[in-house]
Design an enzyme around this catalytic site. Structure first.
Site, short mmCIF file in Angstrom:
data_model
loop_
_atom_site.label_atom_id
_atom_site.label_comp_id
_atom_site.label_asym_id
_atom_site.label_seq_id
_atom_site.Cartn_x
_atom_site.Cartn_y
_atom_site.Cartn_z
N GLU A 1 -29.27 44.06 -16.98
CA GLU A 1 -29.57 42.63 -17.14
C GLU A 1 -30.63 42.18 -16.14
O GLU A 1 -30.51 42.45 -14.94
CB GLU A 1 -28.29 41.80 -16.91
CG GLU A 1 -27.22 42.06 -17.96
CD GLU A 1 -25.98 41.20 -17.76
OE1 GLU A 1 -25.99 40.31 -16.88
OE2 GLU A 1 -25.00 41.42 -18.48
N LYS B 1 -28.25 50.05 -20.34
CA LYS B 1 -28.74 48.67 -20.46
C LYS B 1 -28.52 47.96 -19.12
O LYS B 1 -27.49 48.14 -18.47
CB LYS B 1 -28.01 47.92 -21.58
CG LYS B 1 -28.39 46.44 -21.67
CD LYS B 1 -27.95 45.79 -22.98
CE LYS B 1 -26.55 45.29 -23.03
NZ LYS B 1 -26.18 44.28 -22.00
N GLU C 1 -29.84 37.05 -25.29
CA GLU C 1 -28.54 36.40 -25.49
C GLU C 1 -28.64 34.89 -25.33
O GLU C 1 -29.15 34.38 -24.33
CB GLU C 1 -27.52 36.98 -24.47
CG GLU C 1 -26.14 36.37 -24.61
CD GLU C 1 -25.04 37.16 -23.93
OE1 GLU C 1 -25.31 38.26 -23.39
OE2 GLU C 1 -23.89 36.67 -23.92
N SER D 1 -18.67 43.92 -21.38
CA SER D 1 -17.68 42.98 -21.93
C SER D 1 -16.31 43.65 -22.03
O SER D 1 -15.31 42.98 -22.25
CB SER D 1 -18.13 42.45 -23.29
OG SER D 1 -18.52 43.52 -24.14
N ASP E 1 -23.77 49.91 -20.75
CA ASP E 1 -24.12 48.91 -19.73
C ASP E 1 -23.96 49.47 -18.32
O ASP E 1 -22.93 50.09 -18.01
CB ASP E 1 -23.20 47.69 -19.85
CG ASP E 1 -23.83 46.56 -20.65
OD1 ASP E 1 -25.06 46.53 -20.79
OD2 ASP E 1 -23.06 45.72 -21.14
O1 KIV Z 1 -21.44 43.53 -22.66
C1 KIV Z 1 -21.74 43.13 -23.79
O2 KIV Z 1 -20.92 43.11 -24.73
C2 KIV Z 1 -23.11 42.66 -24.02
C3 KIV Z 1 -23.39 42.01 -25.32
C4 KIV Z 1 -22.88 40.61 -25.32
C5 KIV Z 1 -24.82 42.07 -25.66
O3 KIV Z 1 -23.93 42.78 -23.17
#
Ligand code: KIV
Length: 272
Positions: free
Chosen positions: A123, A121, A190, A53, A91
């Site tokens: 997806e 993390k 989410e 994000s 991420d």
């Molecule tokens: O990138 C992010 O901020 C996220 C959250 C919304 C969980 O993956």
């Protein structure tokens, strides 16, 4: 006043699983830079997510797709320099793990080596199972992410609630169990119906951290800029704003401009 059931000097992936077992909710927020990460860690957050994000709130892109691995490493290393206690999850950006497990492993190794992050993390569910397994073989902890997965926004078409229909809900439940079986230490869920999210959390032993997934899961995550009220044009139902920083900051900037223009700033005590 702390409401923690057990004090952790350092939060690890094991601590999170323990928190779930003890019925202690897990707190997670995003952060992307040193100064904010230091404040959040000092406040006692359990997990900082260096989320992609950053592509939206730091770089101003419409989606999370454009952010690069180098940029994620830059954000994550700034966060890592700030934290003393919390777990830092980073991420994997779009295009660095899908469809090629060797690429997924290489990207994760770069994150761990170059930023010092503690976990990655990704997806998706069964589609990325091979990538998850390969990353785990290198001893890198993996957090999953199901439900609304913003890197697939062009497949979904909108950011609306996911898994409202039976078929998608069943796939989500299967994927959650698969992520647990593969060895993920936790997963983010989410924007899915609260009832389904609770069912998922009750069906697996790893923690489920929700965003727009109700209170029946094992923890909550929000994007820092949203909960601080800096992104004032964004107001989904799930978002609780703890400050109205957009208004506060605008007021401060306006006052500063006024003070400079009127020669009120600096005064005699504010100079050498
Ligand atoms: O990138 C992010 O901020 C996220 C959250 C919304 C969980 O993956």
């Amino acid at each position: 006043m702390s409401v923690a059931k057990k004090q952790y000097k350092r939060v690890t992936v094991k601590s999170l699983v323990e928190m779930k077992a003890n019925g202690e909710k897990i707190s997670m927020l995003t952060a992307y830079d040193y100064t904010m990460a230091k404040i959040v860690d000092g406040a006692g957050i359990d997990v900082i997510l260096v989320g992609d994000s950053a592509s939206n709130v730091m770089a101003g892109h419409e989606t999370t797709l454009p952010i690069t691995l180098d940029q994620m490493i830059y954000h994550a290393s700034s966060v890592i320099r700030a934290v003393e206690r919390c777990l830092v999850v980073v991420d994997l950006p779009f295009g660095t793990y899908q469809g090629n497990s060797k690429n997924a492993l290489d990207s994760s190794i770069r994150i761990m080596k170059e930023s010092g992050g503690h976990a990655v993390k990704l997806e998706g569910g069964s589609e990325i199972a091979e990538s998850i397994s390969r990353i785990l073989t290198a001893g890198i902890p993996v957090m999953g992410h199901l439900g609304l997965t913003p890197q697939s926004i062009y497949k979904f078409g909108t950011y609306t609630v996911r898994a409202k229909e039976e078929e998608e809900a069943e796939k989500l439940m299967k994927d959650a169990k698969l992520l647990e079986e593969l060895g993920c230490f936790a997963l983010v869920l989410e924007k899915v119906p609260a009832k389904l999210a609770k069912k998922v959390a009750d069906s697996i032993s790893i923690p489920v951290i929700g965003i727009g997934a109700g209170g029946g899961v094992d923890g909550q995550v929000l994007v820092m800029h949203d909960m601080l009220g800096m992104t004032h044009e964004f107001h989904p139902r799930f978002l609780r704003r703890y400050l109205d920083l957009y208004t506060e900051m605008t007021g401060a900037f306006e006052q500063y401009i006024k003070d400079v223009k009127s020669k009120d700033f600096p005064n005699e005590k504010e100079q050498y």
